[in-house]
Design a protein around this motif. Structure first.
Motif, PDB file in Angstrom:
ATOM      1  N   ALA A 175       6.128   2.741   1.070  1.00  0.00           N
ATOM      2  CA  ALA A 175       5.240   1.667   1.511  1.00  0.00           C
ATOM      3  C   ALA A 175       4.638   2.021   2.867  1.00  0.00           C
ATOM      4  O   ALA A 175       5.337   2.048   3.874  1.00  0.00           O
ATOM      5  CB  ALA A 175       6.011   0.353   1.598  1.00  0.00           C
ATOM      6  N   LEU A 176       3.335   2.289   2.879  1.00  0.00           N
ATOM      7  CA  LEU A 176       2.613   2.508   4.140  1.00  0.00           C
ATOM      8  C   LEU A 176       2.200   1.188   4.780  1.00  0.00           C
ATOM      9  O   LEU A 176       2.161   1.065   6.002  1.00  0.00           O
ATOM     10  CB  LEU A 176       1.349   3.328   3.903  1.00  0.00           C
ATOM     11  CG  LEU A 176       1.445   4.820   3.687  1.00  0.00           C
ATOM     12  CD1 LEU A 176       0.051   5.414   3.708  1.00  0.00           C
ATOM     13  CD2 LEU A 176       2.320   5.489   4.720  1.00  0.00           C
ATOM     14  N   GLY A 177       1.847   0.244   3.955  1.00  0.00           N
ATOM     15  CA  GLY A 177       1.414  -1.066   4.429  1.00  0.00           C
ATOM     16  C   GLY A 177       1.936  -2.132   3.488  1.00  0.00           C
ATOM     17  O   GLY A 177       2.286  -1.844   2.337  1.00  0.00           O
ATOM     18  N   ALA A 178       1.999  -3.364   3.965  1.00  0.00           N
ATOM     19  CA  ALA A 178       2.499  -4.449   3.115  1.00  0.00           C
ATOM     20  C   ALA A 178       1.968  -5.781   3.609  1.00  0.00           C
ATOM     21  O   ALA A 178       1.648  -5.948   4.800  1.00  0.00           O
ATOM     22  CB  ALA A 178       4.023  -4.462   3.097  1.00  0.00           C
ATOM     23  N   ALA A 179       1.907  -6.740   2.711  1.00  0.00           N
ATOM     24  CA  ALA A 179       1.512  -8.105   3.063  1.00  0.00           C
ATOM     25  C   ALA A 179       2.095  -9.064   2.035  1.00  0.00           C
ATOM     26  O   ALA A 179       2.059  -8.796   0.828  1.00  0.00           O
ATOM     27  CB  ALA A 179      -0.012  -8.248   3.097  1.00  0.00           C
ATOM     28  N   ALA A 203      15.697  -0.715   1.653  1.00  0.00           N
ATOM     29  CA  ALA A 203      14.267  -0.558   1.940  1.00  0.00           C
ATOM     30  C   ALA A 203      13.479  -0.898   0.683  1.00  0.00           C
ATOM     31  O   ALA A 203      12.903  -0.028   0.020  1.00  0.00           O
ATOM     32  CB  ALA A 203      13.975   0.862   2.403  1.00  0.00           C
ATOM     33  N   VAL A 204      13.430  -2.182   0.357  1.00  0.00           N
ATOM     34  CA  VAL A 204      12.855  -2.604  -0.924  1.00  0.00           C
ATOM     35  C   VAL A 204      11.366  -2.279  -1.012  1.00  0.00           C
ATOM     36  O   VAL A 204      10.842  -2.063  -2.110  1.00  0.00           O
ATOM     37  CB  VAL A 204      13.113  -4.106  -1.181  1.00  0.00           C
ATOM     38  CG1 VAL A 204      14.579  -4.342  -1.481  1.00  0.00           C
ATOM     39  CG2 VAL A 204      12.666  -4.958   0.002  1.00  0.00           C
ATOM     40  N   GLY A 205      10.668  -2.238   0.125  1.00  0.00           N
ATOM     41  CA  GLY A 205       9.256  -1.861   0.084  1.00  0.00           C
ATOM     42  C   GLY A 205       9.073  -0.459  -0.452  1.00  0.00           C
ATOM     43  O   GLY A 205       8.218  -0.210  -1.323  1.00  0.00           O
ATOM     44  N   ASP A 206       9.879   0.465   0.037  1.00  0.00           N
ATOM     45  CA  ASP A 206       9.817   1.844  -0.446  1.00  0.00           C
ATOM     46  C   ASP A 206      10.287   1.938  -1.895  1.00  0.00           C
ATOM     47  O   ASP A 206       9.737   2.709  -2.689  1.00  0.00           O
ATOM     48  CB  ASP A 206      10.674   2.756   0.427  1.00  0.00           C
ATOM     49  CG  ASP A 206      10.058   3.007   1.803  1.00  0.00           C
ATOM     50  OD1 ASP A 206       8.850   2.738   1.976  1.00  0.00           O
ATOM     51  OD2 ASP A 206      10.791   3.481   2.690  1.00  0.00           O
ATOM     52  N   VAL A 253       0.865  -1.181   0.000  1.00  0.00           N
ATOM     53  CA  VAL A 253       0.000   0.000   0.000  1.00  0.00           C
ATOM     54  C   VAL A 253       0.902   1.231   0.000  1.00  0.00           C
ATOM     55  O   VAL A 253       1.769   1.374   0.860  1.00  0.00           O
ATOM     56  CB  VAL A 253      -0.920   0.005   1.234  1.00  0.00           C
ATOM     57  CG1 VAL A 253      -1.750   1.292   1.283  1.00  0.00           C
ATOM     58  CG2 VAL A 253      -1.831  -1.220   1.219  1.00  0.00           C
ATOM     59  N   THR A 254       0.700   2.105  -0.961  1.00  0.00           N
ATOM     60  CA  THR A 254       1.626   3.212  -1.166  1.00  0.00           C
ATOM     61  C   THR A 254       0.979   4.567  -0.891  1.00  0.00           C
ATOM     62  O   THR A 254      -0.229   4.737  -1.002  1.00  0.00           O
ATOM     63  CB  THR A 254       2.167   3.219  -2.610  1.00  0.00           C
ATOM     64  OG1 THR A 254       1.134   3.660  -3.509  1.00  0.00           O
ATOM     65  CG2 THR A 254       2.632   1.840  -3.036  1.00  0.00           C
ATOM     66  N   ALA A 281       7.502   0.794  -4.135  1.00  0.00           N
ATOM     67  CA  ALA A 281       6.448   1.808  -4.175  1.00  0.00           C
ATOM     68  C   ALA A 281       6.832   2.959  -5.092  1.00  0.00           C
ATOM     69  O   ALA A 281       6.017   3.439  -5.887  1.00  0.00           O
ATOM     70  CB  ALA A 281       6.170   2.330  -2.768  1.00  0.00           C
ATOM     71  N   ALA A 282       8.073   3.428  -4.989  1.00  0.00           N
ATOM     72  CA  ALA A 282       8.528   4.549  -5.815  1.00  0.00           C
ATOM     73  C   ALA A 282       8.580   4.169  -7.288  1.00  0.00           C
ATOM     74  O   ALA A 282       8.176   4.946  -8.164  1.00  0.00           O
ATOM     75  CB  ALA A 282       9.903   5.021  -5.337  1.00  0.00           C
ATOM     76  N   ALA A 283       9.073   2.968  -7.570  1.00  0.00           N
ATOM     77  CA  ALA A 283       9.153   2.530  -8.964  1.00  0.00           C
ATOM     78  C   ALA A 283       7.764   2.401  -9.577  1.00  0.00           C
ATOM     79  O   ALA A 283       7.520   2.802 -10.723  1.00  0.00           O
ATOM     80  CB  ALA A 283       9.895   1.201  -9.045  1.00  0.00           C
ATOM     81  N   ALA A 284       6.827   1.854  -8.805  1.00  0.00           N
ATOM     82  CA  ALA A 284       5.471   1.684  -9.316  1.00  0.00           C
ATOM     83  C   ALA A 284       4.804   3.016  -9.609  1.00  0.00           C
ATOM     84  O   ALA A 284       3.987   3.131 -10.536  1.00  0.00           O
ATOM     85  CB  ALA A 284       4.635   0.878  -8.316  1.00  0.00           C
ATOM     86  N   ASP A 285       5.145   4.035  -8.833  1.00  0.00           N
ATOM     87  CA  ASP A 285       4.533   5.352  -9.035  1.00  0.00           C
ATOM     88  C   ASP A 285       4.893   5.943 -10.393  1.00  0.00           C
ATOM     89  O   ASP A 285       4.170   6.785 -10.913  1.00  0.00           O
ATOM     90  CB  ASP A 285       4.963   6.300  -7.915  1.00  0.00           C
ATOM     91  CG  ASP A 285       4.175   7.607  -7.937  1.00  0.00           C
ATOM     92  OD1 ASP A 285       2.936   7.534  -7.959  1.00  0.00           O
ATOM     93  OD2 ASP A 285       4.808   8.682  -7.939  1.00  0.00           O
ATOM     94  N   LEU A 286       5.987   5.504 -10.986  1.00  0.00           N
ATOM     95  CA  LEU A 286       6.384   6.001 -12.300  1.00  0.00           C
ATOM     96  C   LEU A 286       5.369   5.634 -13.377  1.00  0.00           C
ATOM     97  O   LEU A 286       5.251   6.327 -14.387  1.00  0.00           O
ATOM     98  CB  LEU A 286       7.762   5.451 -12.685  1.00  0.00           C
ATOM     99  CG  LEU A 286       8.938   5.910 -11.827  1.00  0.00           C
ATOM    100  CD1 LEU A 286      10.214   5.157 -12.225  1.00  0.00           C
ATOM    101  CD2 LEU A 286       9.159   7.416 -11.970  1.00  0.00           C
ATOM    102  N   VAL A 287       4.627   4.549 -13.153  1.00  0.00           N
ATOM    103  CA  VAL A 287       3.635   4.150 -14.162  1.00  0.00           C
ATOM    104  C   VAL A 287       2.206   4.404 -13.694  1.00  0.00           C
ATOM    105  O   VAL A 287       1.295   4.500 -14.522  1.00  0.00           O
ATOM    106  CB  VAL A 287       3.792   2.664 -14.563  1.00  0.00           C
ATOM    107  CG1 VAL A 287       5.177   2.403 -15.132  1.00  0.00           C
ATOM    108  CG2 VAL A 287       3.509   1.726 -13.390  1.00  0.00           C
ATOM    109  N   LYS A 288       1.995   4.500 -12.385  1.00  0.00           N
ATOM    110  CA  LYS A 288       0.623   4.716 -11.902  1.00  0.00           C
ATOM    111  C   LYS A 288       0.128   6.116 -12.231  1.00  0.00           C
ATOM    112  O   LYS A 288      -1.003   6.294 -12.659  1.00  0.00           O
ATOM    113  CB  LYS A 288       0.553   4.502 -10.387  1.00  0.00           C
ATOM    114  CG  LYS A 288       0.583   3.034  -9.967  1.00  0.00           C
ATOM    115  CD  LYS A 288       0.240   2.893  -8.501  1.00  0.00           C
ATOM    116  CE  LYS A 288       1.213   3.623  -7.611  1.00  0.00           C
ATOM    117  NZ  LYS A 288       0.872   3.574  -6.184  1.00  0.00           N
TER     118      LYS A 288
END
Length: 250
Positions: free
Chosen positions: A147-151, A176-179, A131-132, A182-189
């Protein structure tokens, strides 16, 4: 190779909507074992009814704050109930109806777990969920998603005890792979094109069989190790008051 793409065809979410059902319908057969879904917190907040009528956004920020870290003018950096330190407690007035504000999910890790479990059960594969949300950062201009949340996915890749290319032991290295995901995904979202979810493929080694109940909490630095727990002005004021109250001072 790592591949990242936005999920198309998602609806505008409303309170009570089934986010897992909508995402599952949109990704369909595209989802593979080891994929990670990066999900913007805003759609979870909307589905969970975290929309409040608030003519005064500042009052909503105050209600979400458990500790003020720093203030400058009208800007407040605060800590919220689950430990995140961020501007305005994450209260958002964009992409919501006039006269309302959107709060963060009450428990982003619980939201991630529910989504992860539902998608794993539906497709019978291991998927991870992050969750980003967008954060500013000390010492750096601009914002990036974190990353605010993760599972179902490790958010820290602990390399301590391993060796580098020169054979030297790594003592503090914990990407901090979660962050980073999240940052990489934001490039396409994107922020305004109606694509709040992205699929990240190629990082299956970070996806876990069991779902760690700690979620994204390992990314939050505890008070004992936080060298910047308060802003500089607040730290000076605190020190000044402590000096005035010290024995022998009047």
């Amino acid at each position: 190779m790592i591949a990242i793409w936005a999920v198309e065809g998602l609806p505008e979410f409303r309170p009570g909507d089934d986010v897992a059902q909508a995402i599952g319908d949109a990704v369909g057969a595209e989802l593979d074992d080891g994929d990670i879904l990066a999900v913007t917190s805003k759609i979870l907040s909307k589905a969970e009814g975290r929309i409040v009528v608030a003519a005064d956004r500042e009052a909503a920020i105050t209600a979400e704050t458990v500790r003020v870290v720093a203030t400058r003018g009208t800007t407040r950096i605060v800590q919220n109930a689950w430990g995140q330190v961020m501007a305005a407690a994450g209260v958002d007035s964009s992409n919501t109806d006039d006269g309302t504000v959107l709060l963060l999910p009450a428990d982003p890790d619980a939201s991630a777990r529910a989504l992860c479990v539902a998608l794993r059960e539906r497709f019978g594969i291991r998927v991870g969920v992050i969750v980003t949300d967008t954060f500013g950062r000390p010492w750096r201009e601009g914002q990036t998603d974190v990353a605010l949340g993760a599972a179902g996915v490790r958010v820290l890749d602990d390399l301590r005890g391993a060796t580098d290319a020169g054979g030297r032991e790594l003592l503090v290295t914990q990407p901090a792979v979660g962050d980073e995901i999240a940052a990489a995904a934001d490039l396409v979202k994107g922020k305004s094109n109606g694509t709040p979810v992205a699929v990240v493929r190629g990082l299956g080694h970070l996806v876990t069989d069991a779902i760690d109940p700690r979620g994204a909490q390992p990314l939050i630095r505890d008070a004992a190790n936080d060298m910047f727990r308060v802003g500089s002005t607040e730290a000076w004021d605190e020190g000044y008051r402590a000096g005035l109250e010290a024995p022998g001072r009047s």
